[in-house]
Design an enzyme around this catalytic site. Structure first.
Site, PDB file in Angstrom:
ATOM      1  N   SER A  82      38.378  32.015  43.629  1.00 35.70           N
ATOM      2  CA  SER A  82      38.998  30.721  43.326  1.00 35.70           C
ATOM      3  C   SER A  82      39.187  29.922  44.620  1.00 35.70           C
ATOM      4  O   SER A  82      38.213  29.662  45.320  1.00 35.70           O
ATOM      5  CB  SER A  82      40.314  30.953  42.576  1.00 35.70           C
ATOM      6  N   HIS A 235      39.072  33.848  34.323  1.00 34.05           N
ATOM      7  CA  HIS A 235      39.117  33.469  35.733  1.00 34.05           C
ATOM      8  C   HIS A 235      39.476  34.648  36.636  1.00 34.05           C
ATOM      9  O   HIS A 235      39.057  34.699  37.786  1.00 34.05           O
ATOM     10  CB  HIS A 235      40.130  32.330  35.903  1.00 34.05           C
TER      11      HIS A 235
END
Length: 258
Positions: A82, A235
């Site tokens: 991320s 994610h």
């Protein structure tokens, strides 16, 4: 920048995402440290690293270079999840000769729309000085619509003090810098830098962080990019499917090292 270094061999830097710390990629580090020197970092404004009033990908990439210089490391592989993936990419674009390869986990080199308002609201409204314990903090965060795994992850930043609790991370600083962290500095009409070295983009099959719409931006900046999708996870792919994730990253870096 606070860090932990384990193992010996070619250097690999592991860089966590927003609200994280150097333990987030510890499982990957353990999978790599038999063959490599693994350096897990606390990104500024996180963990035990310094609190910065201004935080963007240009000065973060410079901080990564300063750490490599401090450790006497000429070149390293960079792996980030991320926000950490963006730091890895920005560093490769700015200092390509110092970066052996890049692995970006569930992130693209693009600007994103804001998506953390609920998290900031939950964390900022937590009455730190009145907290009786972590169960109360967890209940508070859950009451703001945050799911349990995310709440548990966020609470790793909570630290008990003599007068109650405090956040290890610089919450105010992260909020102030948030537009820079979801943004991206390397986009047309500006001069677009290019990293020609090996790069791997791993996305979660159930995540919307990396989509077909990002393909052009990825290849424009990382023309040698490879892509992998981990089905059945979102994610947090490194936490949801650690065995497969660790294997994919290890095999990719092994190929660049031999």
């Amino acid at each position: 920048m606070n860090y932990v270094s384990t193992g010996h061999g070619p250097a690999i830097l592991l860089i966590h995402g927003l609200f994280g710390n150097l333990d987030n990629l510890k499982s990957l580090g353990q999978a790599l440290e038999n063959q490599y020197q693994v350096i897990r970092v606390d990104v500024p404004n996180h963990g035990l690293s310094a609190h910065w009033p201004q935080m963007d990908y240009i000065n973060l990439s410079q901080a990564i270079m300063a750490l490599l210089d401090e450790l006497g490391i000429e070149q390293a592989h960079l792996v980030g999840h991320s926000m950490g993936g963006k730091i890895a990419m920005a560093t490769a674009l700015a200092f390509p000769k110092r970066v052996l390869s890049v692995v970006a986990a569930d992130i693209a080199p693009v600007a994103y729309q804001p998506r953390h308002a609920e998290i900031f609201a939950a964390l900022e409204s937590l009455p730190l000085t009145e907290l009786q314990g972590r169960p109360q903090a967890l209940a508070h965060i859950l009451s703001h619509g945050i799911d349990d795994p995310t709440a548990q992850f966020l609470l790793k930043n909570l630290q008990r003090t003599e007068s109650g609790f405090r956040w290890k991370m610089n919450l105010n600083g992260l909020k102030e810098c948030y537009s820079s962290l979801i943004g991206w500095h390397n986009c047309p009409p500006f001069v677009t830098q290019v990293y020609l070295g090996p790069s791997l983009f791993i996305r979660g099959g159930a995540s919307d962080y990396v989509t077909a719409a990002h393909r052009q931006a990825i290849l424009a900046q990382f023309p040698a990019a490879q892509a992998k999708t981990l089905e059945g996870c979102g994610h947090w792919l490194h936490a949801q499917k650690p065995t497969i994730f660790n294997r994919i990253v290890t095999e990719f870096i092994d190929k660049q090292s031999h």
